[in-house]
Design a protein around this motif. Sequence first.
Motif, short mmCIF file in Angstrom:
data_model
loop_
_atom_site.label_atom_id
_atom_site.label_comp_id
_atom_site.label_asym_id
_atom_site.label_seq_id
_atom_site.Cartn_x
_atom_site.Cartn_y
_atom_site.Cartn_z
N LEU A 201 67.77 25.67 3.14
CA LEU A 201 66.77 24.64 2.86
C LEU A 201 65.42 25.26 2.50
O LEU A 201 64.76 24.83 1.54
CB LEU A 201 66.62 23.73 4.09
CG LEU A 201 67.70 22.67 4.31
CD1 LEU A 201 67.48 21.97 5.65
CD2 LEU A 201 67.69 21.65 3.18
N ARG A 202 65.01 26.26 3.25
CA ARG A 202 63.72 26.88 2.97
C ARG A 202 63.74 27.69 1.67
O ARG A 202 62.71 27.84 1.01
CB ARG A 202 63.33 27.78 4.13
CG ARG A 202 63.01 26.99 5.41
CD ARG A 202 62.76 27.89 6.58
NE ARG A 202 62.36 27.10 7.77
CZ ARG A 202 62.19 27.62 8.97
NH1 ARG A 202 62.38 28.92 9.17
NH2 ARG A 202 61.83 26.84 9.98
N ALA A 212 56.96 16.02 -2.94
CA ALA A 212 57.38 15.27 -1.76
C ALA A 212 58.77 15.71 -1.30
O ALA A 212 59.05 15.79 -0.09
CB ALA A 212 57.36 13.78 -2.07
N LEU A 213 59.67 15.98 -2.26
CA LEU A 213 61.00 16.47 -1.89
C LEU A 213 60.92 17.84 -1.24
O LEU A 213 61.64 18.14 -0.27
CB LEU A 213 61.89 16.51 -3.12
CG LEU A 213 62.22 15.17 -3.78
CD1 LEU A 213 63.05 15.39 -5.04
CD2 LEU A 213 62.97 14.27 -2.80
N GLU A 214 60.05 18.70 -1.74
CA GLU A 214 59.87 20.02 -1.14
C GLU A 214 59.35 19.91 0.29
O GLU A 214 59.83 20.59 1.20
CB GLU A 214 58.92 20.85 -1.98
CG GLU A 214 58.67 22.24 -1.42
CD GLU A 214 57.70 23.02 -2.28
OE1 GLU A 214 57.33 24.14 -1.86
OE2 GLU A 214 57.32 22.53 -3.35
N ALA A 215 58.38 19.02 0.49
CA ALA A 215 57.84 18.84 1.84
C ALA A 215 58.90 18.26 2.77
O ALA A 215 58.99 18.66 3.95
CB ALA A 215 56.62 17.91 1.78
N ALA A 217 62.16 18.70 2.54
CA ALA A 217 63.14 19.76 2.83
C ALA A 217 62.60 20.73 3.87
O ALA A 217 63.31 21.14 4.80
CB ALA A 217 63.50 20.48 1.55
N ARG A 218 61.32 21.12 3.72
CA ARG A 218 60.73 22.03 4.72
C ARG A 218 60.62 21.36 6.09
O ARG A 218 60.85 21.99 7.13
CB ARG A 218 59.36 22.50 4.23
CG ARG A 218 59.40 23.36 2.98
CD ARG A 218 58.01 23.86 2.62
NE ARG A 218 58.02 24.63 1.39
CZ ARG A 218 58.33 25.93 1.34
NH1 ARG A 218 58.65 26.59 2.44
NH2 ARG A 218 58.31 26.56 0.17
N GLU A 219 60.28 20.09 6.09
CA GLU A 219 60.18 19.38 7.36
C GLU A 219 61.54 19.26 8.04
O GLU A 219 61.66 19.40 9.27
CB GLU A 219 59.58 17.99 7.12
CG GLU A 219 59.36 17.19 8.40
CD GLU A 219 58.75 15.83 8.11
OE1 GLU A 219 58.59 15.04 9.06
OE2 GLU A 219 58.43 15.56 6.93
N HIS A 220 62.57 19.01 7.25
CA HIS A 220 63.92 18.92 7.82
C HIS A 220 64.38 20.28 8.36
O HIS A 220 65.03 20.35 9.40
CB HIS A 220 64.90 18.41 6.77
CG HIS A 220 66.27 18.15 7.30
ND1 HIS A 220 66.55 17.21 8.27
CD2 HIS A 220 67.47 18.74 7.02
CE1 HIS A 220 67.84 17.21 8.56
NE2 HIS A 220 68.42 18.13 7.80
N ALA A 221 64.03 21.36 7.67
CA ALA A 221 64.37 22.70 8.15
C ALA A 221 63.66 22.99 9.47
O ALA A 221 64.26 23.55 10.40
CB ALA A 221 64.02 23.74 7.10
N ASP A 222 62.40 22.61 9.58
CA ASP A 222 61.68 22.81 10.84
C ASP A 222 62.28 21.97 11.96
O ASP A 222 62.36 22.41 13.12
CB ASP A 222 60.20 22.45 10.66
CG ASP A 222 59.51 23.38 9.66
OD1 ASP A 222 60.01 24.51 9.47
OD2 ASP A 222 58.48 22.97 9.09
N TYR A 223 62.72 20.77 11.63
CA TYR A 223 63.35 19.90 12.64
C TYR A 223 64.65 20.52 13.16
O TYR A 223 64.92 20.52 14.37
CB TYR A 223 63.60 18.52 12.06
CG TYR A 223 64.50 17.66 12.92
CD1 TYR A 223 64.03 17.09 14.10
CD2 TYR A 223 65.82 17.43 12.55
CE1 TYR A 223 64.86 16.32 14.89
CE2 TYR A 223 66.65 16.64 13.34
CZ TYR A 223 66.16 16.09 14.51
OH TYR A 223 66.98 15.33 15.29
#
Length: 368
Positions: A201-202, A212-215, A217-223
């Motif tokens: 993902l990262r 927005a899609l990039e943000a 994806a990064r947020e989901h990876a952090d989750y």
Amino acid sequence: MTQPIRIPADVDREDTVLANLTARQLMVLAVAGIVLYAGWSFTHVFVPLPVFLIPAVPVGAAAVFLALGRRDGLSLDRLMLAALRQRLTPRHQVAAPEGIPPAPAWLTHQVTESEQPTGDIAPAALRLPAEGVSETGVIDLGTDGVAAVAVCSTVNFALRTPTEQDSLVAAFGRYLHSLTAPVQVLIRAERLDLSAQIDELRQYAPSLQHPALEAAAREHADYLAQLGQRTDLLRRQVLLVLREPLGPSLPADVLGGGSPLAALARRRRQGTSGSEHQDQAVRRAVEARLVRRLGEAIELLGPIGIVVTPLDAGQATAVLAAACNPDSLLSPSSALAGADDVITTAAPEENWPAVPPSWDEPDGRGAL
């Protein structure tokens, strides 16, 4: 018109002989009673009854506790025998089917008396029920026959209507009625590693078309990373294990389980005709029956949405390795080297041999 007959769910329950007690329970109580009676017969002349009851009451209570007590579906006498067997088993076991050779003299000569270990840590050969896995994924169990493992998909039973639930139960019942040999449905849980998904993902987040899609994806990876740090992630897998014994099936008791006479006959036949069980023709016939049973499971469970996928040699080996070491963080894989494999390193590029021009590699070196 024929009437349906209900079959009890506890088909593996032992038969009761007297006063709702099984033969094993009666044997434990009878042995304890004979021992106490013999002790009283030899000591009643010079030992008063109250004095004899001091050791006799705890012994009798322990016998009743072992005979009637149960834990996790097993009787306490079986658990006690299993504990004694585990206590007498060597603590250090290694995969050495050829045996444990003695240490070389040049190594033992260097060890002084002060450096010798105080405890008994001599390794012993590890004996596993599975002796090997064939190229088709069939597990060799030695004299116990062969087995095959298949992974099964799941069906959400609670979200179905009552009519659909009845049809699912009826279809599964048809498969159970078709069984003529042992089958095990195993639900195993293992640790889930999401590091590969998080890295992916990262890695691909910057290549997305919208910020927005990039943000997201990064947020989901952090989750996912935080979820793995806070809790133990597990994934469950449903396995269907089919086992086929060598030779014809032995008779069973009225409840469907193996009778004691059948077990004794099996041991006697294995001891007298062990060489016949190793015959390749017999094993090929047994493997053919196992493959046919696996095909029947695929055909009967497929209409109700359960997809049965047989495991190949690498996947079956990985399942066995994970069962032997369930707490390992390293997931077993068929790409890992075995205990008897020779591990080598790749040769440097300047030492590679000349490649014939017939090879198809664009750089002219070929693949080693």
